[in-house]
Design a protein around this motif. Sequence first.
Motif, PDB file in Angstrom:
ATOM      1  N   GLU A 284       3.568  -8.560  -1.790  1.00  0.00           N
ATOM      2  CA  GLU A 284       4.743  -8.170  -2.565  1.00  0.00           C
ATOM      3  C   GLU A 284       5.917  -9.102  -2.292  1.00  0.00           C
ATOM      4  O   GLU A 284       6.644  -9.503  -3.205  1.00  0.00           O
ATOM      5  N   ARG A 285       6.093  -9.437  -1.023  1.00  0.00           N
ATOM      6  CA  ARG A 285       7.211 -10.304  -0.647  1.00  0.00           C
ATOM      7  C   ARG A 285       7.058 -11.690  -1.268  1.00  0.00           C
ATOM      8  O   ARG A 285       8.029 -12.273  -1.775  1.00  0.00           O
ATOM      9  N   MET A 286       5.840 -12.238  -1.239  1.00  0.00           N
ATOM     10  CA  MET A 286       5.615 -13.572  -1.782  1.00  0.00           C
ATOM     11  C   MET A 286       5.692 -13.573  -3.313  1.00  0.00           C
ATOM     12  O   MET A 286       6.133 -14.558  -3.918  1.00  0.00           O
ATOM     13  N   GLU A 287       5.261 -12.478  -3.928  1.00  0.00           N
ATOM     14  CA  GLU A 287       5.328 -12.408  -5.392  1.00  0.00           C
ATOM     15  C   GLU A 287       6.770 -12.390  -5.881  1.00  0.00           C
ATOM     16  O   GLU A 287       7.066 -12.910  -6.969  1.00  0.00           O
ATOM     17  N   THR A 288       7.678 -11.810  -5.107  1.00  0.00           N
ATOM     18  CA  THR A 288       9.096 -11.839  -5.490  1.00  0.00           C
ATOM     19  C   THR A 288       9.651 -13.255  -5.452  1.00  0.00           C
ATOM     20  O   THR A 288      10.699 -13.523  -6.038  1.00  0.00           O
ATOM     21  N   ARG A 289       8.948 -14.153  -4.755  1.00  0.00           N
ATOM     22  CA  ARG A 289       9.345 -15.558  -4.687  1.00  0.00           C
ATOM     23  C   ARG A 289       8.521 -16.425  -5.627  1.00  0.00           C
ATOM     24  O   ARG A 289       8.488 -17.642  -5.508  1.00  0.00           O
ATOM     25  N   ASN A 290       7.805 -15.740  -6.511  1.00  0.00           N
ATOM     26  CA  ASN A 290       7.012 -16.410  -7.559  1.00  0.00           C
ATOM     27  C   ASN A 290       5.842 -17.219  -7.007  1.00  0.00           C
ATOM     28  O   ASN A 290       5.423 -18.209  -7.619  1.00  0.00           O
ATOM     29  N   TRP A 291       5.312 -16.811  -5.861  1.00  0.00           N
ATOM     30  CA  TRP A 291       4.089 -17.427  -5.351  1.00  0.00           C
ATOM     31  C   TRP A 291       2.897 -16.819  -6.083  1.00  0.00           C
ATOM     32  O   TRP A 291       2.760 -15.584  -6.138  1.00  0.00           O
ATOM     33  N   PRO A 292       2.010 -17.622  -6.643  1.00  0.00           N
ATOM     34  CA  PRO A 292       0.750 -17.076  -7.142  1.00  0.00           C
ATOM     35  C   PRO A 292      -0.065 -16.512  -5.975  1.00  0.00           C
ATOM     36  O   PRO A 292      -0.064 -17.086  -4.884  1.00  0.00           O
ATOM     37  N   VAL A 293      -0.740 -15.395  -6.186  1.00  0.00           N
ATOM     38  CA  VAL A 293      -1.493 -14.746  -5.114  1.00  0.00           C
ATOM     39  C   VAL A 293      -2.925 -14.486  -5.573  1.00  0.00           C
ATOM     40  O   VAL A 293      -3.158 -13.991  -6.682  1.00  0.00           O
ATOM     41  N   VAL A 294      -3.881 -14.830  -4.707  1.00  0.00           N
ATOM     42  CA  VAL A 294      -5.288 -14.479  -4.913  1.00  0.00           C
ATOM     43  C   VAL A 294      -5.708 -13.646  -3.705  1.00  0.00           C
ATOM     44  O   VAL A 294      -5.632 -14.122  -2.574  1.00  0.00           O
ATOM     45  N   PHE A 295      -6.112 -12.404  -3.952  1.00  0.00           N
ATOM     46  CA  PHE A 295      -6.430 -11.459  -2.880  1.00  0.00           C
ATOM     47  C   PHE A 295      -7.861 -10.971  -3.047  1.00  0.00           C
ATOM     48  O   PHE A 295      -8.256 -10.524  -4.127  1.00  0.00           O
ATOM     49  N   ARG A 296      -8.646 -11.040  -1.969  1.00  0.00           N
ATOM     50  CA  ARG A 296     -10.036 -10.564  -2.012  1.00  0.00           C
ATOM     51  C   ARG A 296     -10.365  -9.812  -0.727  1.00  0.00           C
ATOM     52  O   ARG A 296     -10.137 -10.326   0.369  1.00  0.00           O
ATOM     53  N   SER A 297     -10.871  -8.589  -0.865  1.00  0.00           N
ATOM     54  CA  SER A 297     -11.256  -7.790   0.298  1.00  0.00           C
ATOM     55  C   SER A 297     -12.769  -7.770   0.438  1.00  0.00           C
ATOM     56  O   SER A 297     -13.499  -7.599  -0.544  1.00  0.00           O
ATOM     57  N   PHE A 298     -13.234  -7.929   1.673  1.00  0.00           N
ATOM     58  CA  PHE A 298     -14.664  -7.843   1.974  1.00  0.00           C
ATOM     59  C   PHE A 298     -14.974  -6.624   2.831  1.00  0.00           C
ATOM     60  O   PHE A 298     -16.015  -6.560   3.477  1.00  0.00           O
ATOM     61  N   ASP A 299     -14.061  -5.646   2.810  1.00  0.00           N
ATOM     62  CA  ASP A 299     -14.302  -4.387   3.512  1.00  0.00           C
ATOM     63  C   ASP A 299     -15.393  -3.627   2.758  1.00  0.00           C
ATOM     64  O   ASP A 299     -15.301  -3.456   1.541  1.00  0.00           O
ATOM     65  N   SER A 300     -16.410  -3.178   3.467  1.00  0.00           N
ATOM     66  CA  SER A 300     -17.538  -2.492   2.826  1.00  0.00           C
ATOM     67  C   SER A 300     -17.116  -1.203   2.158  1.00  0.00           C
ATOM     68  O   SER A 300     -17.800  -0.694   1.274  1.00  0.00           O
ATOM     69  N   SER A 301     -15.957  -0.642   2.545  1.00  0.00           N
ATOM     70  CA  SER A 301     -15.488   0.593   1.929  1.00  0.00           C
ATOM     71  C   SER A 301     -14.595   0.339   0.730  1.00  0.00           C
ATOM     72  O   SER A 301     -14.153   1.271   0.070  1.00  0.00           O
TER      73      SER A 301
ATOM     74  N   PRO B 262       3.856 -22.644  -3.539  1.00  0.00           N
ATOM     75  CA  PRO B 262       2.591 -22.527  -2.806  1.00  0.00           C
ATOM     76  C   PRO B 262       1.773 -21.350  -3.340  1.00  0.00           C
ATOM     77  O   PRO B 262       2.315 -20.399  -3.904  1.00  0.00           O
ATOM     78  N   VAL B 263       0.473 -21.433  -3.144  1.00  0.00           N
ATOM     79  CA  VAL B 263      -0.438 -20.356  -3.541  1.00  0.00           C
ATOM     80  C   VAL B 263      -0.861 -19.599  -2.290  1.00  0.00           C
ATOM     81  O   VAL B 263      -1.271 -20.206  -1.296  1.00  0.00           O
ATOM     82  N   LEU B 264      -0.748 -18.279  -2.340  1.00  0.00           N
ATOM     83  CA  LEU B 264      -1.173 -17.441  -1.220  1.00  0.00           C
ATOM     84  C   LEU B 264      -2.598 -16.951  -1.489  1.00  0.00           C
ATOM     85  O   LEU B 264      -2.853 -16.253  -2.460  1.00  0.00           O
ATOM     86  N   LEU B 265      -3.527 -17.348  -0.601  1.00  0.00           N
ATOM     87  CA  LEU B 265      -4.934 -16.963  -0.714  1.00  0.00           C
ATOM     88  C   LEU B 265      -5.270 -16.056   0.464  1.00  0.00           C
ATOM     89  O   LEU B 265      -5.218 -16.478   1.620  1.00  0.00           O
ATOM     90  N   VAL B 266      -5.611 -14.795   0.171  1.00  0.00           N
ATOM     91  CA  VAL B 266      -5.805 -13.792   1.216  1.00  0.00           C
ATOM     92  C   VAL B 266      -7.243 -13.273   1.175  1.00  0.00           C
ATOM     93  O   VAL B 266      -7.731 -12.871   0.119  1.00  0.00           O
ATOM     94  N   PHE B 267      -7.889 -13.271   2.341  1.00  0.00           N
ATOM     95  CA  PHE B 267      -9.224 -12.676   2.492  1.00  0.00           C
ATOM     96  C   PHE B 267      -9.132 -11.572   3.544  1.00  0.00           C
ATOM     97  O   PHE B 267      -8.918 -11.846   4.730  1.00  0.00           O
ATOM     98  N   ASP B 268      -9.298 -10.331   3.097  1.00  0.00           N
ATOM     99  CA  ASP B 268      -9.222  -9.176   3.986  1.00  0.00           C
ATOM    100  C   ASP B 268     -10.609  -8.830   4.523  1.00  0.00           C
ATOM    101  O   ASP B 268     -11.577  -8.807   3.764  1.00  0.00           O
TER     102      ASP B 268
END
Length: 322
Positions: A44-61, A98-104
């Motif tokens: 949320e914080r980075m999106e307010t700064r217009n950073w593109p975000v790619v988020f992917r979760s690998f939690d089995s639940s 910058p692009v924020l790439l997140v792997f949970d």
Amino acid sequence: MRYFFQRPLVGEIEQCLKINQNLIVMLLGARRTGKTTALNQLVERMETRNWPVVFRSFDSSSPSGQKGGSISGQDNSANDLYASWQEARQHAQTQAQPVLLVFDEIQGVAGWHRLVKGLWDEDQSTDANIKVVLTGSAPLYLERGAADKLLGRYVVVDCPHWSLAEMAEVFGHDLDRYLFFGGYPLSVPEKEWRRFVHQIIDVFVIRDLLSVVPDIRNKEGLLRMLPALFHYAGRVVSYNTLTKLVPEVSNTTTLARYLDYFKHMRLVTGLPNYSPLPHGRRPSPKIVVHNNALITAGLTGTFADFRADATLRGRLIKNAGG
């Protein structure tokens, strides 16, 4: 989604993202300590700064998410990682920010460290401005993989169990409630709380632990050692005593190695006695459990019983202080 409380570690992650070398940020911590919530707040914080975000979760639940990409011979989770990284690269080609790439829960990807190393190294050669954040609930496994494959490419941010100040601000816990109910971010009736903690121990902790050391010879001894350590929280215990409690593991060197596993899993730490001189033998550790809830959930007494038990209260104070 808007959150009414934000832990300081969100700011710590943001500071790490400002490193010019685009080092990978690894957010490590035990299960149910708020890593995913912190990531959502960061997004949320980075999106307010217009950073593109790619988020992917690998939690089995978690929901499986969008599939994409293709790597021959890899499972779907590896394909998803590859596809998400390609999506981030596409944003980096067209965006000034910058692009924020997140792997949970990155431990859900087989061979994740090899894949991340290859993709990150490619980005450095092309100057792609991609900021990568990884999280995981199996810290020992992740730290081993990072030390082996990602040396010099990452920085670690620790997500600890919640402190008294945080539990007081969010849930109104006083010292006694914190000592008994510990530092998991929830406030529910005692029966539900106990069920929640047992699920963490029986499902997540045990599963993560065995995934870390799949080739261990004595799994039963390893698992029996954990409740024995909870019992000695806040006290000094000799390795000889532990061998009596866990007869399957009679070697003190093995016991010390198991204790080191629990430390890296953010569960239990054995603090050695201080001495300015080298020890002739392995010193007896003082057991510190990282969350009092892991101790009290296994007791038969209630919160009311705890408040009337000065001995137990003193023991939990010692552990919380540790």
